[in-house]
Design a protein around this motif. Sequence first.
Motif, PDB file in Angstrom:
ATOM      1  N   GLY A 149       6.916 -52.712 -10.256  1.00 16.93           N
ATOM      2  CA  GLY A 149       6.776 -51.312 -10.637  1.00 16.93           C
ATOM      3  C   GLY A 149       7.338 -50.327  -9.631  1.00 16.93           C
ATOM      4  O   GLY A 149       7.560 -49.158  -9.956  1.00 16.93           O
ATOM      5  N   ARG A 150       7.551 -50.792  -8.399  1.00 13.46           N
ATOM      6  CA  ARG A 150       8.096 -49.868  -7.405  1.00 13.46           C
ATOM      7  C   ARG A 150       9.522 -49.477  -7.763  1.00 13.46           C
ATOM      8  O   ARG A 150      10.251 -50.253  -8.386  1.00 13.46           O
ATOM      9  CB  ARG A 150       8.068 -50.517  -6.012  1.00 13.46           C
ATOM     10  N   ILE A 151       9.896 -48.286  -7.330  1.00 11.99           N
ATOM     11  CA  ILE A 151      11.260 -47.805  -7.585  1.00 11.99           C
ATOM     12  C   ILE A 151      11.974 -47.613  -6.245  1.00 11.99           C
ATOM     13  O   ILE A 151      11.441 -46.990  -5.322  1.00 11.99           O
ATOM     14  CB  ILE A 151      11.224 -46.489  -8.384  1.00 11.99           C
ATOM     15  N   LEU A 152      13.171 -48.192  -6.146  1.00  9.13           N
ATOM     16  CA  LEU A 152      14.002 -48.012  -4.960  1.00  9.13           C
ATOM     17  C   LEU A 152      15.108 -47.019  -5.322  1.00  9.13           C
ATOM     18  O   LEU A 152      16.014 -47.360  -6.081  1.00  9.13           O
ATOM     19  CB  LEU A 152      14.626 -49.341  -4.525  1.00  9.13           C
ATOM     20  N   PRO A 153      15.041 -45.792  -4.810  1.00  8.08           N
ATOM     21  CA  PRO A 153      16.098 -44.820  -5.115  1.00  8.08           C
ATOM     22  C   PRO A 153      17.433 -45.292  -4.509  1.00  8.08           C
ATOM     23  O   PRO A 153      17.443 -45.898  -3.426  1.00  8.08           O
ATOM     24  CB  PRO A 153      15.625 -43.534  -4.419  1.00  8.08           C
ATOM     25  N   ALA A 154      18.520 -45.052  -5.210  1.00  6.85           N
ATOM     26  CA  ALA A 154      19.818 -45.522  -4.720  1.00  6.85           C
ATOM     27  C   ALA A 154      20.939 -44.628  -5.225  1.00  6.85           C
ATOM     28  O   ALA A 154      20.861 -44.037  -6.298  1.00  6.85           O
ATOM     29  CB  ALA A 154      20.059 -46.955  -5.186  1.00  6.85           C
ATOM     30  N   ASP A 155      21.996 -44.541  -4.406  1.00  8.08           N
ATOM     31  CA  ASP A 155      23.232 -43.906  -4.856  1.00  8.08           C
ATOM     32  C   ASP A 155      24.192 -44.952  -5.425  1.00  8.08           C
ATOM     33  O   ASP A 155      24.950 -44.662  -6.339  1.00  8.08           O
ATOM     34  CB  ASP A 155      23.902 -43.188  -3.682  1.00  8.08           C
ATOM     35  N   GLU A 156      24.150 -46.135  -4.807  1.00  7.07           N
ATOM     36  CA  GLU A 156      25.017 -47.234  -5.244  1.00  7.07           C
ATOM     37  C   GLU A 156      24.170 -48.491  -5.354  1.00  7.07           C
ATOM     38  O   GLU A 156      23.242 -48.700  -4.561  1.00  7.07           O
ATOM     39  CB  GLU A 156      26.156 -47.470  -4.230  1.00  7.07           C
ATOM     40  N   ILE A 157      24.503 -49.325  -6.322  1.00  9.75           N
ATOM     41  CA  ILE A 157      23.740 -50.556  -6.549  1.00  9.75           C
ATOM     42  C   ILE A 157      24.727 -51.708  -6.707  1.00  9.75           C
ATOM     43  O   ILE A 157      25.677 -51.621  -7.498  1.00  9.75           O
ATOM     44  CB  ILE A 157      22.876 -50.436  -7.816  1.00  9.75           C
ATOM     45  N   LEU A 158      24.509 -52.765  -5.937  1.00  9.55           N
ATOM     46  CA  LEU A 158      25.325 -53.964  -6.093  1.00  9.55           C
ATOM     47  C   LEU A 158      24.458 -55.057  -6.709  1.00  9.55           C
ATOM     48  O   LEU A 158      23.411 -55.410  -6.160  1.00  9.55           O
ATOM     49  CB  LEU A 158      25.868 -54.449  -4.737  1.00  9.55           C
ATOM     50  N   VAL A 159      24.885 -55.567  -7.846  1.00 13.22           N
ATOM     51  CA  VAL A 159      24.177 -56.663  -8.502  1.00 13.22           C
ATOM     52  C   VAL A 159      24.845 -57.975  -8.091  1.00 13.22           C
ATOM     53  O   VAL A 159      26.014 -58.215  -8.411  1.00 13.22           O
ATOM     54  CB  VAL A 159      24.197 -56.493 -10.035  1.00 13.22           C
ATOM     55  N   ALA A 160      24.114 -58.773  -7.330  1.00 12.94           N
ATOM     56  CA  ALA A 160      24.668 -60.025  -6.799  1.00 12.94           C
ATOM     57  C   ALA A 160      23.648 -61.135  -7.031  1.00 12.94           C
ATOM     58  O   ALA A 160      23.099 -61.715  -6.092  1.00 12.94           O
ATOM     59  CB  ALA A 160      24.990 -59.873  -5.307  1.00 12.94           C
ATOM     60  N   ILE A 161      23.390 -61.418  -8.285  1.00  9.79           N
ATOM     61  CA  ILE A 161      22.336 -62.380  -8.650  1.00  9.79           C
ATOM     62  C   ILE A 161      22.929 -63.677  -9.185  1.00  9.79           C
ATOM     63  O   ILE A 161      22.329 -64.361 -10.001  1.00  9.79           O
ATOM     64  CB  ILE A 161      21.365 -61.764  -9.686  1.00  9.79           C
ATOM     65  N   GLY A 162      24.105 -64.007  -8.694  1.00  7.70           N
ATOM     66  CA  GLY A 162      24.703 -65.276  -9.093  1.00  7.70           C
ATOM     67  C   GLY A 162      25.834 -65.080 -10.083  1.00  7.70           C
ATOM     68  O   GLY A 162      26.247 -63.946 -10.361  1.00  7.70           O
TER      69      GLY A 162
END
Lengths: 405, 64
Positions: free
Chosen positions: A222-235
């Motif tokens: 439920g926590r939210i991590l604010p971000a300007d950029e997001i890298l999805v590296a889940i395989g």
Amino acid sequence: MVVVGASAAGVAVVETLRREGFDGPISLIGAELELPYDRPPLSKRMLSGQWTAERTVLRPRATVEGWNTDLRLATRAVRVDAAARRVILDDGDELAYGDLVIATGVRPRLLPGLPQVPGVHVLRTLADAVALRDALTDGPRLVVVGAGFLGAEAAAVACELGADVTLVSDLEAPLADVLGPELAGMLLDEHGRRGVRVETGVRADEVLVADGRASGVRLVDGRILPADEILVAIGAVPETGWLDGSGVPVGNGVFCDATCSAAPGVWAAGDVASWEHPGLGERIRLEHRTNAGEQGMAVARNLLAARAGRPATPFAPVPYVWSDQYDLTIQIYGRPRPGDALRIVEGSTAERSLVALHGRDGRVRAATGINRPRQTRAARALVARAAPWETGSAPEHGEREGVPA
Amino acid sequence: MRITIDEDRCCAAGQCVLAAPDVFDQRDDDGIVILLDADPGPDQHAAVRDAAAACPAAAIMVEE
């Protein structure tokens, strides 16, 4: 001869075919626009800006031209008819083949429902790396979802570039499933020491969007991590969709036998290839750069052997992968698994320099080195011969190592 | 045969030493490649070509 995929594995196939004297026609099909380039720098020195894109080319243009292939870039194979031995391309062309080598690699796995908006990144291609590098120039808040090799490396580079980085790991530490808790713990400490926040033991639920661009990541707790950029590296997932209905066996990758043959006249190499490793006694698929080259060479030789009526050779490499994070070079031979015993045989985590062995079923199954490349290579021999765990301590000096298969 | 090394590309994998131990070695401290013989004899040529092809950093160039 048709080789589909013009990255490390496809290039190794073509290069080896020519080197071994094959002078017949070869079509090399690459989905991307650029001349064949190397991927490991994309999360290392290319991402950091130390290297330009041109520096990542696998072979100089003159070398590529010297192979005298029908090189088709920015072209995808969309279908195979294995019975008729034909490949159909996205520009409508059809290529007949005697042998087909599938080297289409993998594509990034995405979070379900991942929005395609500015600020959302994956990292597989040169274009991906350029986009992410450009996004990191102004010290943004970056959330990296996934702390495997790719995510951990990108987090390290981004941190050094001045980004405010949070790394989300579903394990207790980055790469804990590969390195084991002790070495992964050292890596966790290193990221923390450098200023990367690591959220451990939690998954990302969804990417949040505000005003048409990425604004944060909601975690499953439920926590939210604010971000300007997001890298999805889940395989990553194997690029096999174009083989549906072709008659080529496909599951988690292209299913090959021990010689990397999937069907009569069909072979696979690199990240996309799943094969029966004769030494390990199991079906494996490796997404590592070194394997792409070694398997490409092996496939070229086996293909030529089959054409000449000679027996093909089972492909039985000692897997190898390396990772650069900050000033740490991590090198792994073999296939460590969660639950393996671990024994540090040289150095220590405190020294940030060590060689460790991973043991399973009474045998040395893998070796990990941190900042000790030469000594780690010496430990490879223990992995290659699956030395007894109890006596396999430090590598014997002068022990002669096997040549890669 | 003429071998050249791009040290800046080298990633210290040591695959070249495994393939051609009479031609390549690694530095002790950082594992970067050491070229022992830039013009090895014909008995080494096949091993050197394997080393160049196996290098995961494309750091070995061979001219013939």
